[in-house]
Design a protein around this motif. Structure first.
Motif, PDB file in Angstrom:
ATOM      1  N   ALA A  15      -3.673  20.969  23.193  1.00 59.65           N
ATOM      2  CA  ALA A  15      -4.607  20.756  22.355  1.00 59.65           C
ATOM      3  C   ALA A  15      -5.972  20.321  23.326  1.00 59.65           C
ATOM      4  O   ALA A  15      -7.139  20.804  22.728  1.00 59.65           O
ATOM      5  CB  ALA A  15      -4.267  18.986  21.818  1.00 59.65           C
ATOM      6  N   CYS A  61      -3.012  20.491  15.977  1.00 64.82           N
ATOM      7  CA  CYS A  61      -2.319  19.817  17.087  1.00 64.82           C
ATOM      8  C   CYS A  61      -2.698  18.347  17.185  1.00 64.82           C
ATOM      9  O   CYS A  61      -1.585  17.742  17.356  1.00 64.82           O
ATOM     10  CB  CYS A  61      -2.785  20.534  18.443  1.00 64.82           C
ATOM     11  SG  CYS A  61      -2.271  22.133  18.889  1.00 64.82           S
ATOM     12  N   ARG A  95       4.963  25.344  18.805  1.00 63.97           N
ATOM     13  CA  ARG A  95       3.594  24.846  18.596  1.00 63.97           C
ATOM     14  C   ARG A  95       2.591  26.213  19.046  1.00 63.97           C
ATOM     15  O   ARG A  95       1.553  26.276  18.451  1.00 63.97           O
ATOM     16  CB  ARG A  95       3.521  23.697  19.177  1.00 63.97           C
ATOM     17  CG  ARG A  95       2.136  23.145  19.463  1.00 63.97           C
ATOM     18  CD  ARG A  95       1.345  23.079  18.055  1.00 63.97           C
ATOM     19  NE  ARG A  95       1.756  22.200  17.221  1.00 63.97           N
ATOM     20  CZ  ARG A  95       1.574  21.658  16.075  1.00 63.97           C
ATOM     21  NH1 ARG A  95       0.235  22.215  15.659  1.00 63.97           N
ATOM     22  NH2 ARG A  95       2.179  20.748  15.430  1.00 63.97           N
TER      23      ARG A  95
END
Length: 134
Positions: A15, A61, A95
């Protein structure tokens, strides 16, 4: 550090990486006079489609951090990383795949692949939640 700790650190770092990339590009746009310093919207509307996807990818995120990061943190705080360790790297990989696909394309196949990567994260999260509550 456990796999859980690495996954949580990786998630936060990913992130942060997306944020740094966005701010480097924004700084370039300001320095070159293409956008006023106060001319940015949170969603990067008015900028390139890539910049809009980058803002949304970063927001994805941040939106997932309290949920998935929270589960990883709970496992660490309760010394139950044996629950999260086996799938922690799979979660982080899913992710990063989701984010990368989002940055690269919005074609129908890309959207389906991105959603699949998110489903993997959700399934892992549900499993962790169930196991941590047991």
């Amino acid at each position: 550090m456990s796999s859980t700790g690495y996954a949580l650190t990786g998630f936060v770092s990913w992130a942060l990486f997306l944020l740094v990339v966005m701010e480097i590009i924004r700084t370039y746009l300001v320095v070159t006079g293409k956008v006023a310093a106060n001319g940015f919207m949170p969603d990067n509307s008015g900028l390139s489609p890539f910049m809009q996807r980058l803002a949304r990818t970063h927001a994805n995120c941040i939106e997932g951090l309290p949920i998935f990061g929270g589960l990883l943190a709970i496992a660490i705080m309760t010394s139950r990383t044996e629950i999260t360790d086996p799938l922690a790297s799979w979660f982080l990989g899913a992710r990063i795949v989701q984010s990368t696909i989002h940055l690269v394309s919005t074609s129908p196949i890309a959207v389906n692949l991105r959603f699949t990567a998110f489903v993997v994260q959700m399934a892992i999260g549900v499993y962790w939640s169930w196991r941590l509550m047991a």
